[in-house]
Design a protein around this motif. Structure first.
Motif, mmCIF file in Angstrom:
data_model
loop_
_atom_site.group_PDB
_atom_site.id
_atom_site.type_symbol
_atom_site.label_atom_id
_atom_site.label_comp_id
_atom_site.label_asym_id
_atom_site.label_seq_id
_atom_site.Cartn_x
_atom_site.Cartn_y
_atom_site.Cartn_z
ATOM 1 N N ASN A 105 2.656 16.796 7.563
ATOM 2 C CA ASN A 105 1.497 16.692 6.887
ATOM 3 C C ASN A 105 0.815 18.372 6.819
ATOM 4 O O ASN A 105 1.336 18.912 7.306
ATOM 5 C CB ASN A 105 0.474 15.852 7.378
ATOM 6 C CG ASN A 105 -0.143 15.851 8.695
ATOM 7 O OD1 ASN A 105 -0.021 17.172 9.072
ATOM 8 N ND2 ASN A 105 -0.570 14.965 9.123
ATOM 9 N N ARG A 119 0.852 -1.243 0.064
ATOM 10 C CA ARG A 119 -0.003 -0.140 0.001
ATOM 11 C C ARG A 119 0.913 1.203 -0.030
ATOM 12 O O ARG A 119 1.741 1.339 0.630
ATOM 13 C CB ARG A 119 -0.829 -0.017 1.043
ATOM 14 C CG ARG A 119 -2.034 1.244 1.082
ATOM 15 C CD ARG A 119 -3.010 0.853 2.227
ATOM 16 N NE ARG A 119 -3.820 2.132 2.172
ATOM 17 C CZ ARG A 119 -4.816 2.276 2.911
ATOM 18 N NH1 ARG A 119 -5.385 1.145 3.752
ATOM 19 N NH2 ARG A 119 -5.799 3.322 2.722
ATOM 20 N N GLU A 120 0.653 2.140 -0.695
ATOM 21 C CA GLU A 120 1.221 3.541 -0.881
ATOM 22 C C GLU A 120 0.395 4.657 -0.326
ATOM 23 O O GLU A 120 -0.610 4.816 -0.658
ATOM 24 C CB GLU A 120 1.624 3.836 -2.377
ATOM 25 C CG GLU A 120 2.293 5.067 -2.522
ATOM 26 C CD GLU A 120 3.031 5.163 -4.062
ATOM 27 O OE1 GLU A 120 3.434 6.201 -4.357
ATOM 28 O OE2 GLU A 120 3.130 4.066 -4.739
ATOM 29 N N TYR A 121 0.660 5.247 0.732
ATOM 30 C CA TYR A 121 0.180 6.545 1.125
ATOM 31 C C TYR A 121 0.994 7.663 0.696
ATOM 32 O O TYR A 121 1.917 7.816 -0.120
ATOM 33 C CB TYR A 121 0.275 6.390 2.989
ATOM 34 C CG TYR A 121 -0.329 5.124 3.522
ATOM 35 C CD1 TYR A 121 -1.608 5.251 3.863
ATOM 36 C CD2 TYR A 121 0.460 3.958 3.466
ATOM 37 C CE1 TYR A 121 -2.012 3.964 4.525
ATOM 38 C CE2 TYR A 121 -0.027 2.738 4.212
ATOM 39 C CZ TYR A 121 -1.497 2.965 4.852
ATOM 40 O OH TYR A 121 -2.061 1.536 5.393
ATOM 41 N N ASP A 122 0.210 8.777 1.248
ATOM 42 C CA ASP A 122 0.939 10.160 0.735
ATOM 43 C C ASP A 122 2.318 10.220 1.349
ATOM 44 O O ASP A 122 3.143 10.995 0.685
ATOM 45 C CB ASP A 122 0.149 11.323 1.286
ATOM 46 C CG ASP A 122 -1.325 11.339 0.637
ATOM 47 O OD1 ASP A 122 -1.467 10.857 -0.485
ATOM 48 O OD2 ASP A 122 -2.226 11.968 1.001
ATOM 49 N N ASP A 123 2.586 9.848 2.427
ATOM 50 C CA ASP A 123 3.798 10.133 3.070
ATOM 51 C C ASP A 123 4.646 8.864 3.496
ATOM 52 O O ASP A 123 5.795 9.021 3.781
ATOM 53 C CB ASP A 123 3.565 10.700 4.443
ATOM 54 C CG ASP A 123 2.818 9.766 5.592
ATOM 55 O OD1 ASP A 123 2.427 8.594 4.962
ATOM 56 O OD2 ASP A 123 2.778 10.072 6.662
ATOM 57 N N CYS A 140 5.108 4.174 2.678
ATOM 58 C CA CYS A 140 4.828 3.041 1.697
ATOM 59 C C CYS A 140 4.830 1.892 2.813
ATOM 60 O O CYS A 140 5.651 1.908 3.757
ATOM 61 C CB CYS A 140 5.871 2.386 0.579
ATOM 62 S SG CYS A 140 6.319 3.888 -0.245
ATOM 63 N N ARG A 141 3.978 0.980 2.719
ATOM 64 C CA ARG A 141 3.879 -0.307 3.625
ATOM 65 C C ARG A 141 3.415 -1.579 3.008
ATOM 66 O O ARG A 141 2.878 -1.865 2.009
ATOM 67 C CB ARG A 141 2.651 -0.140 4.590
ATOM 68 C CG ARG A 141 2.467 -1.235 5.463
ATOM 69 C CD ARG A 141 1.161 -1.140 6.526
ATOM 70 N NE ARG A 141 1.262 -0.002 7.195
ATOM 71 C CZ ARG A 141 0.371 0.378 8.049
ATOM 72 N NH1 ARG A 141 -0.969 -0.158 7.805
ATOM 73 N NH2 ARG A 141 0.374 1.581 8.648
ATOM 74 N N GLU A 182 7.589 -0.551 6.659
ATOM 75 C CA GLU A 182 7.174 0.931 6.236
ATOM 76 C C GLU A 182 8.549 1.726 5.788
ATOM 77 O O GLU A 182 9.427 1.532 6.579
ATOM 78 C CB GLU A 182 6.519 1.803 7.101
ATOM 79 C CG GLU A 182 5.175 1.159 7.200
ATOM 80 C CD GLU A 182 4.194 1.946 8.249
ATOM 81 O OE1 GLU A 182 3.080 2.183 8.031
ATOM 82 O OE2 GLU A 182 4.844 2.703 9.350
ATOM 83 N N SER A 213 3.639 13.024 10.400
ATOM 84 C CA SER A 213 2.968 11.938 10.228
ATOM 85 C C SER A 213 3.902 10.562 9.978
ATOM 86 O O SER A 213 3.347 9.491 10.063
ATOM 87 C CB SER A 213 2.114 11.899 8.873
ATOM 88 O OG SER A 213 2.721 12.225 7.958
ATOM 89 N N SER A 214 5.054 10.735 9.992
ATOM 90 C CA SER A 214 5.905 9.672 10.008
ATOM 91 C C SER A 214 7.357 10.116 10.297
ATOM 92 O O SER A 214 7.633 11.275 10.260
ATOM 93 C CB SER A 214 5.979 8.878 8.558
ATOM 94 O OG SER A 214 6.318 9.846 7.621
#
Length: 301
Positions: free
Chosen positions: A244, A43-47, A49-50, A67, A250-251
């Motif tokens: 964010n 899964r790819e998020y805005d900030d 990858c997992r 991640e 956020s990470s």
């Protein structure tokens, strides 16, 4: 944006140097081995990858998250499940496949469903080289990409992840193959880096970088791990936060450390809880996500 001025000190009575991990509780040498009970999910998020996968069944069911948020060779590991219960001691031993085992810090927690969680910021297939990104830049090299490429090449030979000490018994997750998740994380991390880095999105004209708010209070002496204070151990670490659109971290990903994986978790945990910003803005004045680099020095006085 970079900030390398923050220093944390511990002042007071010092004790004899303590071991990073307590004596392991009695358990079988082999421990618990779990086979996959799901396929890899990407899964790819805005900030970030997992890559995630589930191992085992019933009470032994364990979920693994890996991640990545850029091009560095390190990634964040999260394991959720009953086999991670009762963590104790200052360090956990990690081994990917037949690579050398290394000891590192970790953060114990509980999931929303009350399941044991162990989280590690800045983990790697092998113990990262003790060298800073700034040193590599002075040599005309991109250290992060070089190290990431080397670890990516090792992925085809990795078939398991083994954890021991600090949990009730040794735990082995048998991947079958680690190549697919590492390929995804490398490619996705490159895309995230281009989107969020200052190099990929030049902050020029009226565009503005994120502005820290109250950064002197983000980390305090209480974030200095107690067993490292007793051992009189200091260190330097640089992390990259993703800020964010709301101005929150956020990470958190480790990009440089002179003692890899010793202070990483304490720094990332503190920053994820307390770091606040006025978010970056594009040329139109609209809030946007961005990277922010933060450096910390732990020292004894």
């Amino acid at each position: 944006m970079r900030n390398f001025a923050r220093k944390l000190s511990a002042i007071g009575a010092m004790f004899m140097a303590a071991s990073a991990a307590l004596t392991a509780a009695p358990a079988s040498a082999k421990g618990l081995e779990l086979e996959p009970s799901s396929d890899w999910k990407f899964r790819e998020y805005d900030d970030r990858c997992r890559a995630s996968r589930v191992f085992g069944e019933g009470e032994d069911r364990t979920t693994l998250w890996i991640e990545q948020g850029g091009v560095e060779p390190r990634f964040n590991l999260t394991l959720i499940g009953r086999p991670l219960r009762h963590p104790y001691g200052g360090g956990i031993r990690v081994q990917f496949g037949e690579e050398p085992e290394y000891i590192r810090s970790y953060i114990p927690a509980k999931s929303s469903k009350g399941r044991p969680v162990i989280r590690m910021y800045g983990a790697a297939i092998t113990q990262p080289e003790i060298k800073r990104e700034d040193d590599a830049a002075s040599e005309g090299k991109n250290l992060a990409r070089v190290q990431a490429s080397l670890q990516r090449a090792k992925a085809s030979e990795i078939t398991s992840l083994r954890l021991r000490t600090s949990i009730v018994e040794p735990l082995t997750l048998n991947f079958g193959s680690f190549e697919a998740p590492m390929e995804f994380l490398a490619d996705c991390g490159e895309r995230i880096s281009i989107l969020l880095s200052e190099a990929g999105r030049p902050l020029s004209g009226e565009a503005k970088p994120p502005v820290p708010i109250g950064s002197d209070n983000w980390l305090t002496s209480s974030d200095y791990p107690a067993y490292l204070q007793r051992a009189r151990m200091g260190g330097e670490i640089t992390v990259r936060l993703t800020v964010n659109k709301s101005g929150k971290a956020s990470s958190c990903f480790v990009v440089g450390s002179d003692k890899p994986q010793i202070f990483d978790d304490a720094v990332c945990l503190g920053l994820m809880k307390r770091a606040k910003f006025k978010p970056a803005e594009d040329i139109g004045g609209n809030p946007i996500a961005s990277y922010y680099f933060y450096g910390v020095t732990f020292e004894m006085r």
